[in-house]
Design a protein around this motif. Structure first.
Motif, PDB file in Angstrom:
ATOM      1  N   ALA A   1      30.236  39.359  68.836  1.00 31.57           N
ATOM      2  CA  ALA A   1      31.010  38.538  67.894  1.00 31.57           C
ATOM      3  C   ALA A   1      32.459  38.398  68.331  1.00 31.57           C
ATOM      4  CB  ALA A   1      30.951  39.157  66.499  1.00 31.57           C
ATOM      5  N   SER A   2      32.897  39.226  69.262  1.00 27.63           N
ATOM      6  CA  SER A   2      34.266  39.149  69.779  1.00 27.63           C
ATOM      7  C   SER A   2      34.276  38.333  71.067  1.00 27.63           C
ATOM      8  CB  SER A   2      34.813  40.550  70.067  1.00 27.63           C
ATOM      9  OG  SER A   2      35.959  40.485  70.898  1.00 27.63           O
ATOM     10  N   PRO A   3      34.950  37.190  71.093  1.00 26.25           N
ATOM     11  CA  PRO A   3      35.012  36.412  72.334  1.00 26.25           C
ATOM     12  C   PRO A   3      35.622  37.185  73.498  1.00 26.25           C
ATOM     13  CG  PRO A   3      35.734  35.078  70.471  1.00 26.25           C
ATOM     14  CD  PRO A   3      35.597  36.489  69.967  1.00 26.25           C
ATOM     15  N   LEU A   4      36.596  38.043  73.209  1.00 27.13           N
ATOM     16  CA  LEU A   4      37.229  38.807  74.276  1.00 27.13           C
ATOM     17  C   LEU A   4      36.270  39.856  74.833  1.00 27.13           C
ATOM     18  CD1 LEU A   4      39.617  39.477  76.039  1.00 27.13           C
ATOM     19  CD2 LEU A   4      40.587  40.845  74.166  1.00 27.13           C
ATOM     20  N   VAL A   5      35.572  40.568  73.955  1.00 30.41           N
ATOM     21  CA  VAL A   5      34.588  41.547  74.419  1.00 30.41           C
ATOM     22  C   VAL A   5      33.488  40.845  75.206  1.00 30.41           C
ATOM     23  CG1 VAL A   5      32.802  43.171  73.680  1.00 30.41           C
ATOM     24  CG2 VAL A   5      35.064  43.241  72.622  1.00 30.41           C
ATOM     25  N   ALA A   6      33.024  39.697  74.727  1.00 26.65           N
ATOM     26  CA  ALA A   6      31.972  38.962  75.427  1.00 26.65           C
ATOM     27  C   ALA A   6      32.425  38.553  76.826  1.00 26.65           C
ATOM     28  CB  ALA A   6      31.568  37.736  74.616  1.00 26.65           C
ATOM     29  N   CYS A   7      33.655  38.086  76.951  1.00 27.00           N
ATOM     30  CA  CYS A   7      34.187  37.682  78.249  1.00 27.00           C
ATOM     31  C   CYS A   7      34.233  38.866  79.205  1.00 27.00           C
ATOM     32  CB  CYS A   7      35.581  37.078  78.065  1.00 27.00           C
ATOM     33  SG  CYS A   7      36.464  36.779  79.619  1.00 27.00           S
ATOM     34  N   LEU A   8      34.810  39.975  78.771  1.00 28.54           N
ATOM     35  CA  LEU A   8      34.914  41.147  79.632  1.00 28.54           C
ATOM     36  C   LEU A   8      33.536  41.702  79.967  1.00 28.54           C
ATOM     37  CD1 LEU A   8      37.967  42.924  77.956  1.00 28.54           C
ATOM     38  CD2 LEU A   8      37.946  41.675  80.132  1.00 28.54           C
ATOM     39  N   SER A   9      32.636  41.702  78.999  1.00 31.02           N
ATOM     40  CA  SER A   9      31.287  42.207  79.212  1.00 31.02           C
ATOM     41  C   SER A   9      30.545  41.384  80.267  1.00 31.02           C
ATOM     42  CB  SER A   9      30.519  42.187  77.888  1.00 31.02           C
ATOM     43  OG  SER A   9      29.185  42.608  78.063  1.00 31.02           O
ATOM     44  N   ASP A  10      30.634  40.057  80.162  1.00 33.80           N
ATOM     45  CA  ASP A  10      29.953  39.192  81.129  1.00 33.80           C
ATOM     46  C   ASP A  10      30.544  39.341  82.529  1.00 33.80           C
ATOM     47  OD1 ASP A  10      28.237  38.239  79.195  1.00 33.80           O
ATOM     48  OD2 ASP A  10      29.345  36.380  78.842  1.00 33.80           O
ATOM     49  N   ALA A  11      31.849  39.537  82.600  1.00 38.51           N
ATOM     50  CA  ALA A  11      32.483  39.758  83.900  1.00 38.51           C
ATOM     51  C   ALA A  11      32.051  41.096  84.483  1.00 38.51           C
ATOM     52  CB  ALA A  11      34.000  39.699  83.752  1.00 38.51           C
ATOM     53  N   ILE A  12      32.108  42.133  83.678  1.00 36.55           N
ATOM     54  CA  ILE A  12      31.846  43.483  84.172  1.00 36.55           C
ATOM     55  C   ILE A  12      30.372  43.676  84.507  1.00 36.55           C
ATOM     56  CG2 ILE A  12      31.853  45.923  83.476  1.00 36.55           C
ATOM     57  CD1 ILE A  12      34.522  45.221  81.974  1.00 36.55           C
TER      58      ILE A  12
END
Length: 362
Positions: free
Chosen positions: A249-260
């Protein structure tokens, strides 16, 4: 030497001004988001060099991350498009075609600065002598070019933190060379030469592989990041299919998660386990005094002539060369505390971002 700025109840952290030079890059992205999460940190500007991907893509990544974090007003300038003397080699297999793994960000509303990165370095540091700490997490090309323009930069900066090199430790690009230095060894050599003979408190802090590879991000760290953001556990697990996208639900967490996730898959492919080495995030924490470390004075040089050893960093800790020190090399650090800092601070930013809603464009 041990530096650590600990939180003290009722005492705000001292303000910090950072000029960041990057080749974003997954670990650069986490380093940038971390600095944006710290209320006492003022990001003076971001300069971009070619490395993990081309310099223009680096700039677009930074603009998109700034927008995602609600900080679109930070200047982003492009610098060197190629190393000083050798052809550019990028590493899309490590960081993905755009440099941020599986993460997909919308085109940023803000434009790249009309200033060249070298102009940013020289003009900003001259305008704010003794106030700016430089943080370089990519090849040293831009900083070397800035030194050619303004040789007094080492004295005008408050300090300089570099992620690069490896000493008595296997390289991650060749058996002896670390990535950032190997991309532009001639630039690295110029930078270290410029610092020879300066007082110890002016020497660059060098975060090399033997300590940055200890900052090993695991699935449990991403789980805790999602929880810290108030978005629930973020599950990036080795048994999941490659390329699975986050539903956080957090766009920032989703971005970092997909990168990592991309970064973890890369490390596993090369026999290092389902982990991600967050070299640049440690350097960012160290630059603002938020994680403990010790450092040793050394005289550093870079091999540029040997095809076998090009990019190798060599440190003389005992004065055998008869030359004064030109660097402080991180000798020990505390990965557990570093991840506590990263997760709590980035998680708080992600939580605030969720409460504020989507960032306004421009």
């Amino acid at each position: 030497m041990d530096r650590r700025q600990m939180d003290r109840p009722g005492v705000p952290a001292p303000p910090q001004t950072i000029l960041m030079d990057v080749d974003t890059g997954i670990d650069d992205a986490l380093a940038l988001v971390y600095l944006l999460s710290r209320p006492e940190v003022h990001l003076q500007a971001i300069t971009c060099t070619a490395g993990n991907v081309g310099a223009r893509q680096v700039a677009l990544n930074n603009l998109a991350l700034l927008q995602l974090c609600g900080r679109p007003g930070v200047e982003v300038a492009i610098g060197a498009e190629a190393p000083l003397e050798i052809p550019l080699v990028t590493t899309k297999e490590t960081h993905g075609p755009q440099g941020i793994g599986y993460a997909v960000l919308p085109a940023p509303a803000r434009r790249i600065s009309p200033r060249h990165a070298v102009d940013v370095w020289v003009e900003e540091v001259r305008a704010h002598p003794g106030e700016i700490t430089g943080l370089v997490t990519g090849p040293l090309t831009n900083f070397a070019l800035a030194l050619r323009r303004e040789p007094e930069l080492p004295r005008l900066l408050k300090g300089l933190v570099i992620m690069g090199g490896s000493f008595n430790y296997q390289g991650n690009t060749t058996p002896t060379a670390e990535w950032n230095v190997s991309v532009d060894p001639h630039a690295a050599r110029e930078v270290f030469a410029a610092y020879r003979g300066l007082p110890a408190d002016k020497l660059p802090l060098l975060c090399a592989l033997e300590t940055t590879e200890r900052i090993e991000l695991l699935p449990l760290h991403l789980r805790r990041l999602g929880e810290a953001a108030g978005a629930g556990p973020e599950l990036v697990l080795p048994e999941q299919p490659d390329g699975l996208r986050s539903t956080s639900a957090s766009p920032l967490v989703a971005c970092l998660s997909d990168a990592i996730r991309f970064y973890m898959e890369f490390h596993r492919l090369h026999g290092q386990g389902y982990v991600a080495h967050m070299h640049d995030a440690f350097a960012a924490c160290a630059a603002v005094g938020r994680t403990p470390f010790t450092a040793r004075l050394a005289t550093v040089d870079v091999e540029t002539g040997s095809p076998l050893l090009i990019g190798t960093t060599v440190a003389d800790f005992r004065g055998l060369w008869g030359l004064p020190p030109n660097a402080r090399i991180v000798a020990s650090n505390n990965p557990e505390q570093c991840f506590e800092e990263l997760i709590s601070s980035v998680g708080a930013l992600a939580r605030r971002s969720m409460s504020a809603g989507p960032p306004a464009p421009g």
